[in-house]
Every structure is written in structure tokens, then in C-alpha cells.
Design an enzyme around this catalytic site. Sequence first.
Site, PDB file in Angstrom:
ATOM      1  N   PRO A  46     -14.610   1.443 -22.051  1.00 22.66           N
ATOM      2  CG  PRO A  46     -12.286   1.146 -21.939  1.00 22.66           C
ATOM      3  CD  PRO A  46     -13.445   1.763 -21.218  1.00 22.66           C
TER       4      PRO A  46
ATOM      5  CB  THR B 215     -16.763   1.178 -12.051  1.00 22.86           C
ATOM      6  OG1 THR B 215     -16.939   0.084 -11.132  1.00 22.86           O
ATOM      7  CG2 THR B 215     -18.136   1.703 -12.466  1.00 22.86           C
TER       8      THR B 215
ATOM      9  CG  HIS C 274     -14.069   1.311  -2.116  1.00 26.23           C
ATOM     10  ND1 HIS C 274     -14.064   0.713  -3.359  1.00 26.23           N
ATOM     11  CD2 HIS C 274     -15.241   0.926  -1.534  1.00 26.23           C
ATOM     12  CE1 HIS C 274     -15.174   0.003  -3.524  1.00 26.23           C
ATOM     13  NE2 HIS C 274     -15.905   0.124  -2.432  1.00 26.23           N
TER      14      HIS C 274
ATOM     15  CE1 TYR D  20      -4.403  -0.806  -0.326  1.00 26.87           C
ATOM     16  CE2 TYR D  20      -3.558  -2.789   0.716  1.00 26.87           C
ATOM     17  CZ  TYR D  20      -4.543  -2.140   0.007  1.00 26.87           C
ATOM     18  OH  TYR D  20      -5.669  -2.812  -0.394  1.00 26.87           O
TER      19      TYR D  20
ATOM     20  CB  CYS E 177      -5.307   3.067  15.183  1.00 22.61           C
ATOM     21  SG  CYS E 177      -5.144   1.755  16.414  1.00 22.61           S
TER      22      CYS E 177
ATOM     23  CB  VAL F  60      -8.103   4.607  -2.509  1.00 27.00           C
ATOM     24  CG1 VAL F  60      -9.290   3.746  -2.109  1.00 27.00           C
ATOM     25  CG2 VAL F  60      -7.071   3.757  -3.276  1.00 27.00           C
TER      26      VAL F  60
HETATM   27  C1  BJW Z   1     -11.692   2.185 -18.443  1.00 28.72           C
HETATM   28  C2  BJW Z   1     -10.488   2.604 -18.943  1.00 28.72           C
HETATM   29  C3  BJW Z   1     -10.461   3.912 -19.397  1.00 28.72           C
HETATM   30  C4  BJW Z   1     -10.183   0.609 -18.342  1.00 28.72           C
HETATM   31  N1  BJW Z   1     -11.554   4.666 -19.312  1.00 28.72           N
HETATM   32  N2  BJW Z   1     -12.765   2.941 -18.375  1.00 28.72           N
HETATM   33  C5  BJW Z   1     -23.267  -8.839  -2.580  1.00 28.72           C
HETATM   34  C6  BJW Z   1     -23.061  -9.864  -3.477  1.00 28.72           C
HETATM   35  C7  BJW Z   1     -21.808 -10.461  -3.585  1.00 28.72           C
HETATM   36  C8  BJW Z   1     -20.751 -10.058  -2.774  1.00 28.72           C
HETATM   37  C9  BJW Z   1     -20.950  -9.038  -1.897  1.00 28.72           C
HETATM   38  C10 BJW Z   1     -22.196  -8.453  -1.789  1.00 28.72           C
HETATM   39  N3  BJW Z   1     -22.126  -7.486  -0.845  1.00 28.72           N
HETATM   40  C11 BJW Z   1     -20.860  -7.459  -0.363  1.00 28.72           C
HETATM   41  C12 BJW Z   1     -20.132  -8.390  -0.978  1.00 28.72           C
HETATM   42  C13 BJW Z   1     -18.704  -8.686  -0.733  1.00 28.72           C
HETATM   43  C14 BJW Z   1     -17.750  -7.741  -1.422  1.00 28.72           C
HETATM   44  C15 BJW Z   1     -17.960  -7.804  -2.929  1.00 28.72           C
HETATM   45  O1  BJW Z   1     -18.513  -6.921  -3.541  1.00 28.72           O
HETATM   46  N4  BJW Z   1     -17.464  -8.843  -3.567  1.00 28.72           N
HETATM   47  C16 BJW Z   1     -17.618  -9.019  -5.024  1.00 28.72           C
HETATM   48  C17 BJW Z   1     -16.285  -8.721  -5.735  1.00 28.72           C
HETATM   49  C18 BJW Z   1     -18.095 -10.417  -5.280  1.00 28.72           C
HETATM   50  N5  BJW Z   1     -17.887  -6.382  -0.934  1.00 28.72           N
HETATM   51  C19 BJW Z   1     -17.347  -5.999   0.202  1.00 28.72           C
HETATM   52  O2  BJW Z   1     -16.738  -6.763   0.912  1.00 28.72           O
HETATM   53  C20 BJW Z   1     -17.524  -4.539   0.594  1.00 28.72           C
HETATM   54  N6  BJW Z   1     -17.962  -4.425   1.943  1.00 28.72           N
HETATM   55  C21 BJW Z   1     -19.228  -4.695   2.294  1.00 28.72           C
HETATM   56  O3  BJW Z   1     -20.067  -4.974   1.486  1.00 28.72           O
HETATM   57  O4  BJW Z   1     -19.443  -4.592   3.655  1.00 28.72           O
HETATM   58  C22 BJW Z   1     -20.686  -5.090   4.178  1.00 28.72           C
HETATM   59  C23 BJW Z   1     -20.577  -6.586   4.242  1.00 28.72           C
HETATM   60  C24 BJW Z   1     -19.488  -7.145   4.853  1.00 28.72           C
HETATM   61  C25 BJW Z   1     -19.395  -8.524   4.930  1.00 28.72           C
HETATM   62  C26 BJW Z   1     -20.380  -9.319   4.365  1.00 28.72           C
HETATM   63  C27 BJW Z   1     -21.472  -8.732   3.723  1.00 28.72           C
HETATM   64  C28 BJW Z   1     -21.572  -7.339   3.692  1.00 28.72           C
HETATM   65  C29 BJW Z   1     -16.189  -3.803   0.549  1.00 28.72           C
HETATM   66  C30 BJW Z   1     -15.631  -3.716  -0.828  1.00 28.72           C
HETATM   67  C31 BJW Z   1     -14.241  -3.085  -0.763  1.00 28.72           C
HETATM   68  C32 BJW Z   1     -13.546  -3.078  -2.120  1.00 28.72           C
HETATM   69  N7  BJW Z   1     -12.183  -2.732  -1.920  1.00 28.72           N
HETATM   70  C33 BJW Z   1     -11.316  -2.555  -3.086  1.00 28.72           C
HETATM   71  C34 BJW Z   1      -9.879  -2.270  -2.572  1.00 28.72           C
HETATM   72  C35 BJW Z   1      -9.744  -0.852  -2.042  1.00 28.72           C
HETATM   73  C36 BJW Z   1      -8.351  -0.568  -1.541  1.00 28.72           C
HETATM   74  C37 BJW Z   1      -7.308  -0.685  -2.628  1.00 28.72           C
HETATM   75  O5  BJW Z   1      -7.253   0.187  -3.511  1.00 28.72           O
HETATM   76  O6  BJW Z   1      -6.543  -1.647  -2.575  1.00 28.72           O
HETATM   77  O7  BJW Z   1     -11.800  -1.463  -3.892  1.00 28.72           O
HETATM   78  S1  BJW Z   1     -11.356  -3.935  -4.214  1.00 28.72           S
HETATM   79  C38 BJW Z   1     -11.244  -2.967  -5.680  1.00 28.72           C
HETATM   80  O8  BJW Z   1     -12.464  -3.101  -6.454  1.00 28.72           O
HETATM   81  C39 BJW Z   1     -11.202  -1.500  -5.200  1.00 28.72           C
HETATM   82  C40 BJW Z   1     -12.087  -0.821  -6.207  1.00 28.72           C
HETATM   83  O9  BJW Z   1     -12.562   0.405  -5.700  1.00 28.72           O
HETATM   84  C41 BJW Z   1     -13.169  -1.849  -6.442  1.00 28.72           C
HETATM   85  C42 BJW Z   1     -13.917  -1.676  -7.725  1.00 28.72           C
HETATM   86  O10 BJW Z   1     -13.079  -1.843  -8.835  1.00 28.72           O
HETATM   87  P1  BJW Z   1     -13.305  -0.940 -10.119  1.00 28.72           P
HETATM   88  O11 BJW Z   1     -13.040   0.485  -9.783  1.00 28.72           O
HETATM   89  O12 BJW Z   1     -14.600  -1.238 -10.728  1.00 28.72           O
HETATM   90  O13 BJW Z   1     -12.070  -1.421 -11.052  1.00 28.72           O
HETATM   91  P2  BJW Z   1     -12.003  -2.675 -12.022  1.00 28.72           P
HETATM   92  O14 BJW Z   1     -10.580  -2.939 -12.291  1.00 28.72           O
HETATM   93  O15 BJW Z   1     -12.825  -3.770 -11.556  1.00 28.72           O
HETATM   94  O16 BJW Z   1     -12.683  -2.125 -13.369  1.00 28.72           O
HETATM   95  C43 BJW Z   1     -12.059  -1.121 -14.162  1.00 28.72           C
HETATM   96  C44 BJW Z   1     -13.010  -0.794 -15.309  1.00 28.72           C
HETATM   97  O17 BJW Z   1     -12.454   0.297 -16.001  1.00 28.72           O
HETATM   98  C45 BJW Z   1     -13.189  -1.931 -16.316  1.00 28.72           C
HETATM   99  O18 BJW Z   1     -14.574  -2.102 -16.580  1.00 28.72           O
HETATM  100  C46 BJW Z   1     -12.458  -1.442 -17.570  1.00 28.72           C
HETATM  101  O19 BJW Z   1     -13.080  -1.859 -18.790  1.00 28.72           O
HETATM  102  C47 BJW Z   1     -12.560   0.042 -17.397  1.00 28.72           C
HETATM  103  N8  BJW Z   1     -11.500   0.821 -18.022  1.00 28.72           N
HETATM  104  N9  BJW Z   1      -9.588   1.519 -18.838  1.00 28.72           N
HETATM  105  C48 BJW Z   1     -12.699   4.100 -18.777  1.00 28.72           C
HETATM  106  N10 BJW Z   1      -9.312   4.401 -19.902  1.00 28.72           N
END
Ligand code: BJW
Length: 247
Positions: free
Chosen positions: A217, A191, A119, A67, A127, A103
Site C-alpha cells: 500500500p 516489505t 530471518h 520475543y 543456544c 519469522v
Molecule cells: C503492507 C501491508 C499490507 C503494511 N499488505 N503490505 C548494506 C547496507 C546497509 C546496511 C547493511 C548492509 N548489509 C547489511 C547491513 C546491516 C543490516 C541492515 O540491513 N541494516 C539496514 C536496516 C540499514 N543487516 C543486517 O545486519 C543483516 N545481517 C547481515 O547483513 O549480515 C552480514 C553482515 C553483518 C555485519 C556487517 C555487514 C554484513 C541481518 C538483518 C536481520 C534483520 N532482522 C529483523 C528482526 C528479525 C527478528 C524479529 O522479528 O525481531 O528482521 S529486523 C526486521 O526488519 C525483521 C524483518 O524481517 C526486517 C524487514 O522488515 P520488513 O519485513 O520489510 O517490514 P517493515 O515494517 O520494514 O515493512 C513493512 C512493509 O509492509 C511496509 O512497506 C508497509 O507499507 C507494508 N505494509 N501493511 C502489504 N496489509
Amino acid sequence: MQIPGQVIHQLSSARRVAAMTGAGVSAESGIPTFRDAQTGLWSKFRAEDLATPEAFQRDPETVWTWYRHRAEQAATVEPNPGHFALAQLEQRVEHFTLITQNVDGLHRRAGSQRVLELHGDISRAICHITRRPVTEKYLVETAGSPPPSPHHPAGLCRPDVVWFGEMLPDGVLDQAFEASQQCDVFLSIGTSSVVEPAASLAVAAHRAGAFLIEINPGETPLSSLADAVLAGPSGTVLPRLLQAMDD
Ligand code: BJW
């Protein structure tokens, strides 16, 4: 790319706009996404080893080092035309809410004022026991063991981000749902729309009657629900969208 007239009309006449951004918006600044097949972070690292509280308990040194490295990277890159276009859009719309999963702080650095960070912020630390914020003087170490927390004798500093299985910051999710359910137009930009609860915001907006625009895209689970899909990189599409609103 030609921006459809309906998109321009909807955005130009909207009183309330909510925009949700993800890692794709920062890709053109040089920050890797998570799930892109060749370049995404999760193609090289396992989320379970780095982005969960359990991973931090098991191996705080590896998690902290990863990180801090990413925080340094975020501090050295620059916002791209997509970030700047969103900051400009905020100035044109009566009620504009930017909701980001990112982030990296690039929206604020580009001039966006009202930003809901779902996030967290990788430049900050808390802490790991009390979750109280830790001031920057504790963060001089860029690698190795996390510094001890000033707030608890057994606490360590950890990044102020939301890991899998953790709750989103207090109140922020409520504000994001409110903005999504009240908006006339909802933009989902860069996203994959797979991480919950963030992914549900666009669906909530759609159910409440908002015009849903996706900019990406690639295809996502949201694409079939969207009223308009602008398939392209946000650093190109967003400035064109603003230009089209002016023409
Ligand atoms: C372009 C481009 C260009 C490329 N122009 N576009 C319901 C159902 C199933 C599971 C769950 C649920 N509810 C909760 C869950 C569990 C879990 C979850 O969602 N899991 C799924 C993956 C299955 N969620 C959680 O645990 C969340 N907490 C929660 O729900 O708490 C309550 C709870 C707890 C326990 C049990 C039940 C409920 C917390 C989620 C935290 C996510 N954290 C991360 C890491 C953050 C820190 C770090 O940076 O390391 O957040 S994971 C990662 O994914 C990060 C991102 O913010 C997040 C989303 O990713 P994002 O931004 O969409 O990126 P990509 O890479 O996925 O996509 C990029 C896109 O850009 C693509 O589509 C490309 O095509 C596009 N692209 N170039 C425009 N130039």
C-alpha cells in the site's frame, strides 16, 4: 483495483516465480510490522535494545521476554487471504520459491511448501553460544530469564531469529539468490525493502531480467525499479491476482 493485463500475462506464462514477503503480509493477521509510522514495532521500541546480539548480552531477560510474548502472539493468530493466495500460487507454477523475512510461520500454516526463511523462526530457540537447536521442553517459561542452554554450561536459550549484524542461516541466502536470479517473475510483497541482504534479492532478479511486481500500500525504494506496482494490502491484492489469472 484492476490488475493490469501485462501482470496477468507475465504470471500466467512464467515457469519460474520467486516471491519475497515481509511483515506487511502478516499485518492483516494482526501482527505488527516494524517500520509503519504509528503501528510498527520500531515506533515503540528501539531495534538496538531488542534485535541485536549486544542487546541480548546486556539484558537477556528483557530480550527473551519480548520475543516470548511475540512468539505467543504469532501462535494465536491465523494466516490471512494473502498467505493462502501465495500457497495456491505455488500449486499453479512449475517452479515456485517463497522467500520470507517473516519469522511467524504463517506461510507454512497456510500451506506453502517451499519456504526459505531468511530471518529464522520465532517459535524456535537455540543456544546463544553453540547455536544448536533447543527442544521445546525448555521453552515452557514465557517470561523472565531465558532458560539455561542444554548444550553449553554458560549458554542461554535465545530466539532462533537473525538479529542485526548477524549472518543469515547457512545456505538459505544462496538458495534465495539462485531462485531470484533464475526466475521469470519476482514478486516483492509487504516489505519496506530496506533491510539487507534481503532487499538485494529483488534487485538481483531485476538485473537478471525478471519481471518485477511490487505489492504494497506504500511506496518503497523498490517501487521505481518495479515493472508493475499493485498498491494495496496483500490480503486483498493477492486473491484478486489469482482470480484475474482464472478469468
Ligand atoms: C503492507 C501491508 C499490507 C503494511 N499488505 N503490505 C548494506 C547496507 C546497509 C546496511 C547493511 C548492509 N548489509 C547489511 C547491513 C546491516 C543490516 C541492515 O540491513 N541494516 C539496514 C536496516 C540499514 N543487516 C543486517 O545486519 C543483516 N545481517 C547481515 O547483513 O549480515 C552480514 C553482515 C553483518 C555485519 C556487517 C555487514 C554484513 C541481518 C538483518 C536481520 C534483520 N532482522 C529483523 C528482526 C528479525 C527478528 C524479529 O522479528 O525481531 O528482521 S529486523 C526486521 O526488519 C525483521 C524483518 O524481517 C526486517 C524487514 O522488515 P520488513 O519485513 O520489510 O517490514 P517493515 O515494517 O520494514 O515493512 C513493512 C512493509 O509492509 C511496509 O512497506 C508497509 O507499507 C507494508 N505494509 N501493511 C502489504 N496489509
